[in-house]
Scaffold this motif. Sequence first.
Motif, PDB file in Angstrom:
ATOM      1  N   GLU A  16     104.143  77.467  -4.502  1.00  0.00           N
ATOM      2  CA  GLU A  16     103.781  76.122  -4.947  1.00  0.00           C
ATOM      3  C   GLU A  16     103.464  75.163  -3.812  1.00  0.00           C
ATOM      4  OE1 GLU A  16     105.658  74.395  -8.189  1.00  0.00           O
ATOM      5  OE2 GLU A  16     105.964  76.283  -9.228  1.00  0.00           O
ATOM      6  N   THR A  17     103.539  75.648  -2.560  1.00  0.00           N
ATOM      7  CA  THR A  17     103.187  74.795  -1.427  1.00  0.00           C
ATOM      8  C   THR A  17     102.393  75.613  -0.416  1.00  0.00           C
ATOM      9  OG1 THR A  17     105.172  75.310  -0.115  1.00  0.00           O
ATOM     10  CG2 THR A  17     105.338  73.450  -1.671  1.00  0.00           C
ATOM     11  N   GLU A  18     101.622  74.901   0.398  1.00  0.00           N
ATOM     12  CA  GLU A  18     100.873  75.579   1.458  1.00  0.00           C
ATOM     13  C   GLU A  18     101.817  76.190   2.479  1.00  0.00           C
ATOM     14  OE1 GLU A  18      97.205  73.859   3.079  1.00  0.00           O
ATOM     15  OE2 GLU A  18      97.419  72.311   1.531  1.00  0.00           O
ATOM     16  N   GLU A  19     102.949  75.535   2.706  1.00  0.00           N
ATOM     17  CA  GLU A  19     103.949  76.052   3.654  1.00  0.00           C
ATOM     18  C   GLU A  19     104.472  77.415   3.185  1.00  0.00           C
ATOM     19  OE1 GLU A  19     108.411  74.907   5.161  1.00  0.00           O
ATOM     20  OE2 GLU A  19     107.035  73.267   4.751  1.00  0.00           O
ATOM     21  N   THR A  20     104.746  77.529   1.902  1.00  0.00           N
ATOM     22  CA  THR A  20     105.206  78.796   1.342  1.00  0.00           C
ATOM     23  C   THR A  20     104.135  79.865   1.504  1.00  0.00           C
ATOM     24  OG1 THR A  20     106.587  77.628  -0.255  1.00  0.00           O
ATOM     25  CG2 THR A  20     106.092  79.927  -0.740  1.00  0.00           C
ATOM     26  N   LEU A  21     102.886  79.489   1.269  1.00  0.00           N
ATOM     27  CA  LEU A  21     101.780  80.444   1.436  1.00  0.00           C
ATOM     28  C   LEU A  21     101.679  80.918   2.881  1.00  0.00           C
ATOM     29  CD1 LEU A  21      99.022  78.888  -0.819  1.00  0.00           C
ATOM     30  CD2 LEU A  21     100.174  81.063  -1.151  1.00  0.00           C
ATOM     31  N   LEU A  22     101.825  80.001   3.825  1.00  0.00           N
ATOM     32  CA  LEU A  22     101.767  80.365   5.240  1.00  0.00           C
ATOM     33  C   LEU A  22     102.899  81.323   5.591  1.00  0.00           C
ATOM     34  CD1 LEU A  22     100.502  80.092   8.035  1.00  0.00           C
ATOM     35  CD2 LEU A  22     101.887  78.043   8.370  1.00  0.00           C
ATOM     36  N   GLU A  23     104.090  81.048   5.100  1.00  0.00           N
ATOM     37  CA  GLU A  23     105.227  81.931   5.353  1.00  0.00           C
ATOM     38  C   GLU A  23     104.971  83.323   4.783  1.00  0.00           C
ATOM     39  OE1 GLU A  23     108.525  79.837   3.632  1.00  0.00           O
ATOM     40  OE2 GLU A  23     108.538  78.310   5.218  1.00  0.00           O
ATOM     41  N   LEU A  24     104.438  83.390   3.587  1.00  0.00           N
ATOM     42  CA  LEU A  24     104.124  84.681   2.979  1.00  0.00           C
ATOM     43  C   LEU A  24     103.034  85.417   3.745  1.00  0.00           C
ATOM     44  CD1 LEU A  24     104.300  83.811  -0.810  1.00  0.00           C
ATOM     45  CD2 LEU A  24     105.719  85.460   0.391  1.00  0.00           C
ATOM     46  N   LYS A  25     102.046  84.675   4.215  1.00  0.00           N
ATOM     47  CA  LYS A  25     100.968  85.283   4.997  1.00  0.00           C
ATOM     48  C   LYS A  25     101.551  85.927   6.250  1.00  0.00           C
ATOM     49  CE  LYS A  25      96.632  84.106   7.311  1.00  0.00           C
ATOM     50  NZ  LYS A  25      95.661  83.042   7.588  1.00  0.00           N
ATOM     51  N   VAL A  26     102.429  85.217   6.938  1.00  0.00           N
ATOM     52  CA  VAL A  26     103.070  85.754   8.143  1.00  0.00           C
ATOM     53  C   VAL A  26     103.897  86.986   7.797  1.00  0.00           C
ATOM     54  CG1 VAL A  26     104.814  85.264   9.921  1.00  0.00           C
ATOM     55  CG2 VAL A  26     103.050  83.562   9.393  1.00  0.00           C
ATOM     56  N   GLU A  27     104.633  86.917   6.707  1.00  0.00           N
ATOM     57  CA  GLU A  27     105.453  88.054   6.275  1.00  0.00           C
ATOM     58  C   GLU A  27     104.591  89.279   5.972  1.00  0.00           C
ATOM     59  OE1 GLU A  27     108.576  89.182   2.679  1.00  0.00           O
ATOM     60  OE2 GLU A  27     108.190  87.060   3.140  1.00  0.00           O
ATOM     61  N   ILE A  28     103.470  89.072   5.282  1.00  0.00           N
ATOM     62  CA  ILE A  28     102.576  90.186   4.951  1.00  0.00           C
ATOM     63  C   ILE A  28     101.999  90.801   6.220  1.00  0.00           C
ATOM     64  CG2 ILE A  28     100.386  90.800   3.834  1.00  0.00           C
ATOM     65  CD1 ILE A  28     101.073  88.627   1.701  1.00  0.00           C
ATOM     66  N   ILE A  29     101.590  89.959   7.164  1.00  0.00           N
ATOM     67  CA  ILE A  29     101.056  90.470   8.433  1.00  0.00           C
ATOM     68  C   ILE A  29     102.130  91.246   9.183  1.00  0.00           C
ATOM     69  CG2 ILE A  29     100.189  89.783  10.711  1.00  0.00           C
ATOM     70  CD1 ILE A  29      98.705  87.475   9.245  1.00  0.00           C
ATOM     71  N   ASP A  30     103.361  90.716   9.211  1.00  0.00           N
ATOM     72  CA  ASP A  30     104.458  91.416   9.881  1.00  0.00           C
ATOM     73  C   ASP A  30     104.717  92.786   9.278  1.00  0.00           C
ATOM     74  OD1 ASP A  30     104.901  89.383  11.687  1.00  0.00           O
ATOM     75  OD2 ASP A  30     106.637  88.539  10.626  1.00  0.00           O
ATOM     76  N   ARG A  31     104.641  92.888   7.975  1.00  0.00           N
ATOM     77  CA  ARG A  31     104.941  94.157   7.295  1.00  0.00           C
ATOM     78  C   ARG A  31     103.785  95.146   7.315  1.00  0.00           C
ATOM     79  NH1 ARG A  31     108.380  93.170   1.797  1.00  0.00           N
ATOM     80  NH2 ARG A  31     110.129  92.121   2.770  1.00  0.00           N
ATOM     81  N   PHE A  32     102.555  94.628   7.144  1.00  0.00           N
ATOM     82  CA  PHE A  32     101.433  95.533   6.901  1.00  0.00           C
ATOM     83  C   PHE A  32     100.314  95.444   7.930  1.00  0.00           C
ATOM     84  CE2 PHE A  32     103.291  94.361   2.767  1.00  0.00           C
ATOM     85  CZ  PHE A  32     103.789  95.603   2.391  1.00  0.00           C
ATOM     86  N   GLY A  33     100.408  94.525   8.871  1.00  0.00           N
ATOM     87  CA  GLY A  33      99.355  94.375   9.866  1.00  0.00           C
ATOM     88  C   GLY A  33      98.293  93.387   9.424  1.00  0.00           C
ATOM     89  N   ALA A  34      97.145  93.474  10.072  1.00  0.00           N
ATOM     90  CA  ALA A  34      96.052  92.538   9.807  1.00  0.00           C
ATOM     91  C   ALA A  34      95.687  92.524   8.327  1.00  0.00           C
ATOM     92  CB  ALA A  34      94.831  92.915  10.639  1.00  0.00           C
TER      93      ALA A  34
END
Length: 125
Positions: A16-34
């Motif tokens: 529900e926030t851009e901050e949450t989206l950014l955190e998820l984006k970082v998490e996805i990159i950390d787990r799965f790469g680019a």
Amino acid sequence: DVHQRLLLYKRLSHAETEETLLELKVEIIDRFGALPESTQNLIQVHVLKLKAKALGIKKIEAHSIHFTAEFGASPQVAPEKIIHLIQTSPAKFKLDGANRLRYCIKADTASKKIATMQAFINDLV
């Protein structure tokens, strides 16, 4: 692995926030790469939905030659702003009923649609 991805996409769709989206984006990159382009597009579209919601837009329809924004009962865009956009760019902006604004521009690829939708929302701010 697939189950983890599905859970992340579910969390992404409920952010529900851009901050949450950014955190998820970082998490996805950390787990799965680019991020593949489709995932980047998904995140960008979700950011745009959040921005549209903040403006009181309840729905945006994207077509190849235009976008239509449907405003809810309490739009956060001043009527004067919409009138100004229509008067200064009548080929680009058109009213479509009492609560819809059409943004006429060709966007035939996903990346062009996202960029165009971003420009559309920026014009309303």
